[in-house]
Design a protein around this motif. Sequence first.
Motif, PDB file in Angstrom:
ATOM      1  N   ASP A 272      25.486 -20.325 -13.313  1.00  0.00           N
ATOM      2  CA  ASP A 272      25.894 -19.192 -12.484  1.00  0.00           C
ATOM      3  C   ASP A 272      27.187 -19.479 -11.729  1.00  0.00           C
ATOM      4  N   LEU A 273      27.525 -20.752 -11.567  1.00  0.00           N
ATOM      5  CA  LEU A 273      28.705 -21.114 -10.796  1.00  0.00           C
ATOM      6  C   LEU A 273      29.998 -20.942 -11.592  1.00  0.00           C
ATOM      7  N   ALA A 274      29.917 -20.773 -12.895  1.00  0.00           N
ATOM      8  CA  ALA A 274      31.113 -20.613 -13.721  1.00  0.00           C
ATOM      9  C   ALA A 274      31.737 -19.243 -13.464  1.00  0.00           C
ATOM     10  N   PRO A 275      33.037 -19.188 -13.168  1.00  0.00           N
ATOM     11  CA  PRO A 275      33.679 -17.905 -12.875  1.00  0.00           C
ATOM     12  C   PRO A 275      33.496 -16.866 -13.967  1.00  0.00           C
ATOM     13  N   VAL A 276      33.382 -17.311 -15.237  1.00  0.00           N
ATOM     14  CA  VAL A 276      33.241 -16.352 -16.329  1.00  0.00           C
ATOM     15  C   VAL A 276      31.959 -15.540 -16.199  1.00  0.00           C
ATOM     16  N   GLN A 277      30.977 -16.045 -15.457  1.00  0.00           N
ATOM     17  CA  GLN A 277      29.742 -15.299 -15.273  1.00  0.00           C
ATOM     18  C   GLN A 277      29.991 -13.989 -14.532  1.00  0.00           C
ATOM     19  N   LEU A 278      30.954 -13.994 -13.629  1.00  0.00           N
ATOM     20  CA  LEU A 278      31.319 -12.761 -12.935  1.00  0.00           C
ATOM     21  C   LEU A 278      31.786 -11.714 -13.938  1.00  0.00           C
ATOM     22  N   LEU A 279      32.624 -12.147 -14.855  1.00  0.00           N
ATOM     23  CA  LEU A 279      33.160 -11.240 -15.866  1.00  0.00           C
ATOM     24  C   LEU A 279      32.057 -10.744 -16.781  1.00  0.00           C
ATOM     25  N   ARG A 280      31.156 -11.603 -17.164  1.00  0.00           N
ATOM     26  CA  ARG A 280      30.053 -11.219 -18.046  1.00  0.00           C
ATOM     27  C   ARG A 280      29.128 -10.220 -17.353  1.00  0.00           C
ATOM     28  N   LEU A 281      28.921 -10.399 -16.056  1.00  0.00           N
ATOM     29  CA  LEU A 281      28.084  -9.449 -15.319  1.00  0.00           C
ATOM     30  C   LEU A 281      28.764  -8.083 -15.269  1.00  0.00           C
ATOM     31  N   TRP A 282      30.068  -8.076 -15.019  1.00  0.00           N
ATOM     32  CA  TRP A 282      30.814  -6.812 -14.999  1.00  0.00           C
ATOM     33  C   TRP A 282      30.686  -6.100 -16.351  1.00  0.00           C
ATOM     34  N   ARG A 283      30.795  -6.850 -17.429  1.00  0.00           N
ATOM     35  CA  ARG A 283      30.756  -6.265 -18.770  1.00  0.00           C
ATOM     36  C   ARG A 283      29.357  -5.802 -19.186  1.00  0.00           C
ATOM     37  N   GLY A 284      28.338  -6.179 -18.420  1.00  0.00           N
ATOM     38  CA  GLY A 284      26.975  -5.820 -18.776  1.00  0.00           C
ATOM     39  C   GLY A 284      26.335  -6.779 -19.741  1.00  0.00           C
ATOM     40  N   THR A 312      21.824   4.746   5.479  1.00  0.00           N
ATOM     41  CA  THR A 312      21.844   3.526   4.662  1.00  0.00           C
ATOM     42  C   THR A 312      21.438   3.842   3.221  1.00  0.00           C
ATOM     43  N   ASN A 313      20.465   4.734   3.048  1.00  0.00           N
ATOM     44  CA  ASN A 313      20.043   5.105   1.698  1.00  0.00           C
ATOM     45  C   ASN A 313      21.164   5.814   0.944  1.00  0.00           C
ATOM     46  N   GLU A 314      21.875   6.693   1.633  1.00  0.00           N
ATOM     47  CA  GLU A 314      22.969   7.419   0.993  1.00  0.00           C
ATOM     48  C   GLU A 314      24.099   6.464   0.597  1.00  0.00           C
ATOM     49  N   ALA A 315      24.400   5.503   1.481  1.00  0.00           N
ATOM     50  CA  ALA A 315      25.457   4.544   1.177  1.00  0.00           C
ATOM     51  C   ALA A 315      25.074   3.686  -0.023  1.00  0.00           C
ATOM     52  N   GLU A 316      23.823   3.259  -0.080  1.00  0.00           N
ATOM     53  CA  GLU A 316      23.373   2.449  -1.215  1.00  0.00           C
ATOM     54  C   GLU A 316      23.358   3.261  -2.506  1.00  0.00           C
ATOM     55  N   ALA A 317      22.947   4.516  -2.417  1.00  0.00           N
ATOM     56  CA  ALA A 317      22.916   5.360  -3.607  1.00  0.00           C
ATOM     57  C   ALA A 317      24.331   5.581  -4.149  1.00  0.00           C
ATOM     58  N   ARG A 318      25.279   5.818  -3.251  1.00  0.00           N
ATOM     59  CA  ARG A 318      26.656   6.010  -3.680  1.00  0.00           C
ATOM     60  C   ARG A 318      27.215   4.720  -4.292  1.00  0.00           C
ATOM     61  N   ALA A 319      26.901   3.581  -3.679  1.00  0.00           N
ATOM     62  CA  ALA A 319      27.365   2.294  -4.205  1.00  0.00           C
ATOM     63  C   ALA A 319      26.788   2.040  -5.592  1.00  0.00           C
ATOM     64  N   ARG A 320      25.528   2.408  -5.784  1.00  0.00           N
ATOM     65  CA  ARG A 320      24.895   2.222  -7.098  1.00  0.00           C
ATOM     66  C   ARG A 320      25.577   3.102  -8.155  1.00  0.00           C
ATOM     67  N   GLU A 321      25.914   4.325  -7.781  1.00  0.00           N
ATOM     68  CA  GLU A 321      26.618   5.215  -8.707  1.00  0.00           C
ATOM     69  C   GLU A 321      27.958   4.614  -9.121  1.00  0.00           C
ATOM     70  N   ILE A 322      28.668   4.060  -8.147  1.00  0.00           N
ATOM     71  CA  ILE A 322      29.971   3.461  -8.433  1.00  0.00           C
ATOM     72  C   ILE A 322      29.812   2.271  -9.377  1.00  0.00           C
ATOM     73  N   TRP A 323      28.802   1.436  -9.125  1.00  0.00           N
ATOM     74  CA  TRP A 323      28.559   0.280  -9.994  1.00  0.00           C
ATOM     75  C   TRP A 323      28.206   0.721 -11.411  1.00  0.00           C
ATOM     76  N   GLU A 324      27.310   1.661 -11.528  1.00  0.00           N
ATOM     77  CA  GLU A 324      26.817   2.063 -12.842  1.00  0.00           C
ATOM     78  C   GLU A 324      27.865   2.826 -13.651  1.00  0.00           C
ATOM     79  N   SER A 325      28.837   3.413 -12.977  1.00  0.00           N
ATOM     80  CA  SER A 325      29.859   4.173 -13.687  1.00  0.00           C
ATOM     81  C   SER A 325      31.137   3.360 -13.919  1.00  0.00           C
ATOM     82  N   ARG A 326      31.124   2.069 -13.614  1.00  0.00           N
ATOM     83  CA  ARG A 326      32.301   1.248 -13.784  1.00  0.00           C
ATOM     84  C   ARG A 326      32.732   1.188 -15.254  1.00  0.00           C
TER      85      ARG A 326
END
Length: 332
Positions: A272-284, A312-326
Amino acid sequence: MTQDHPFAQYVRILGKGPKMWRDMTFDEARAAMNMVLSGEAEPLQLGAFLLLLRRKGETGEELAGMVAAARDHFVAQDVTAKVDFDWPSYADRHRQQPWFILSAILLADQGYKVLMHGIEGYSDGYAPTRPGLSVFNVPQATSLSDAAAQLGAKNLVYLGLEKFCPSLQMLFELRPLLGVRTAVNTFARDINPFGAPFQLQGVFHPPYKALHLGTVQALGQPNSLIFKGGGGEVQRNPMKPVLVDGLVEGEPVEQEWPAMTEENVYKWREEDLAPVQLLRLWRGELDLPVPILAIIGTLAFALKLTKPTLTTNEAEARAREIWESRDKARFG
């Protein structure tokens, strides 16, 4: 030497007897730190000063004075840039992947200008911020002027402390000599080089929340959220409830954010410490539910800071939408 050294007065304030010492004022702390950053304090005095300050316990006013001194010692003065979010990253020894980088990218994608600044990690085996930024081609500026120019074209830029305040960077290197962290590790997070109106603060120890709140209040910071972050970074721990302290339009606030999952243990793996893991998570390519919630939860903090009326629920819901639509293929 027949006369006291000019810096001795500041050691004396902190080092007098049990009933004689006192806290420093903003002006005294600023003057003392200016002497330190100018190299006018002797090494013996500097060690005594920092350790007495730590033993006493810093105040927000003292730390604010030191922030002002650090700003006095920026390599370049009067450099301005339009920045919305100040994002400090100074937890140099954490053993966690900086998933918050993805939160910052998503925040920048919403049109906000974000300056991330910090220091590099000390040791191998840790996961400092800069390599993680590199895999996403986030610009790493070489100076305040370069950061300002980069922010004209990009919404997320990183600036290393050594590039704009090297005299303060040098004080971080005292930790192995003194054996403990000092006020330097605390007040550097509050520098906010371009005076961004919104600021996120992740601290390692919850008692430091009140200290940072006092500091940003003394500095006149209008909007700030301060919370116990993963590894001391601006990274939400989604497995636990979070009590956030902060300022909204200059007024102190407290926010209670519930846990985002029933999971209570996340086993960090070496890979998990390898920077490429960040990229792999972004890519799904990775399915890591807890880190994904950390990314969403951290972004939710930022969204609520800009729009306090969101629940807080609205902020989390909006953040989830942004993540899922990346755009998963964006960093191919």
